[in-house]
Design a protein around this motif. Structure first.
Motif, PDB file in Angstrom:
ATOM      1  N   ASP A 109       1.052  -7.683   4.610  1.00  0.00           N
ATOM      2  CA  ASP A 109       1.001  -6.505   3.756  1.00  0.00           C
ATOM      3  C   ASP A 109       2.131  -5.552   4.129  1.00  0.00           C
ATOM      4  N   ILE A 133      -4.135   2.315  11.250  1.00  0.00           N
ATOM      5  CA  ILE A 133      -4.767   1.244  10.469  1.00  0.00           C
ATOM      6  C   ILE A 133      -5.185   0.126  11.405  1.00  0.00           C
ATOM      7  N   LEU A 160       3.218  -1.329   4.123  1.00  0.00           N
ATOM      8  CA  LEU A 160       2.916   0.088   3.935  1.00  0.00           C
ATOM      9  C   LEU A 160       4.170   0.748   3.395  1.00  0.00           C
ATOM     10  N   ASP A 196      -6.425  -4.126  11.058  1.00  0.00           N
ATOM     11  CA  ASP A 196      -6.418  -5.231  10.115  1.00  0.00           C
ATOM     12  C   ASP A 196      -7.690  -6.040  10.251  1.00  0.00           C
ATOM     13  N   PHE A 232      -6.347  -4.271   5.568  1.00  0.00           N
ATOM     14  CA  PHE A 232      -4.936  -4.535   5.825  1.00  0.00           C
ATOM     15  C   PHE A 232      -4.801  -5.886   6.509  1.00  0.00           C
ATOM     16  N   ALA A 282      -7.266   5.476   4.381  1.00  0.00           N
ATOM     17  CA  ALA A 282      -7.292   4.111   4.924  1.00  0.00           C
ATOM     18  C   ALA A 282      -8.691   3.501   4.913  1.00  0.00           C
ATOM     19  N   TYR A 319       0.853  -1.188   0.000  1.00  0.00           N
ATOM     20  CA  TYR A 319       0.000   0.000   0.000  1.00  0.00           C
ATOM     21  C   TYR A 319       0.887   1.236   0.000  1.00  0.00           C
ATOM     22  N   LYS A 323     -10.005   0.089   3.122  1.00  0.00           N
ATOM     23  CA  LYS A 323      -8.901  -0.815   2.800  1.00  0.00           C
ATOM     24  C   LYS A 323      -8.854  -1.922   3.843  1.00  0.00           C
TER      25      LYS A 323
END
Length: 122
Positions: free
Chosen positions: A54, A119, A56, A121, A50, A45, A27, A48
């Motif tokens: 993943d 963020i 960033l 997840d 996460f 964000a 991302y 999305k």
């Protein structure tokens, strides 16, 4: 355990590991705007998903900004008390564990101008 059963178990583990690797996403934080002041990172964000694995990618002009992973209190107060600033201008942060993550720019005043990202997840 028989040889064929061991082979099957090893194959299952390999397929599972490959599936996790192939589905990881990079991302670019802020998309084409990058990691800068004047960007609504909450809006960026939103929507999305996460996941662990993943990455960033924080892109910015070298020397203009940095990235520091902080805890919730530091995030809310815009003050990093620990953590080493990332300063390459193309910093990559792999999500290695589940749970919320908090990032700020440690340059004076930037976090207060909204250069911060949280963020969660799935």
């Amino acid at each position: 355990m028989s040889f064929s059963l061991r082979v099957i178990l090893v194959a299952i583990v390999m397929v599972t590991m490959t599936a996790n690797i192939c589905c990881a996403t990079d991302y670019n934080v802020g998309d084409s705007t990058g990691w800068n002041t004047g960007v609504d990172y909450t809006a960026w964000a939103k929507g999305k998903t996460f996941k662990v694995g993943d990455t960033l990618v924080f892109k910015c002009a070298v020397g203009a900004h940095n990235v520091i992973e902080v805890n919730k209190g530091e995030f809310e107060g815009c003050k990093a008390t620990q953590g080493m600033p990332l300063t390459s201008g193309k910093d990559r942060v792999s999500l290695r564990s589940s749970g919320p993550k908090y990032f700020i720019c440690g340059v004076a005043g930037h976090c207060g101008l909204g250069q911060k990202l949280t963020i969660t997840d799935s």
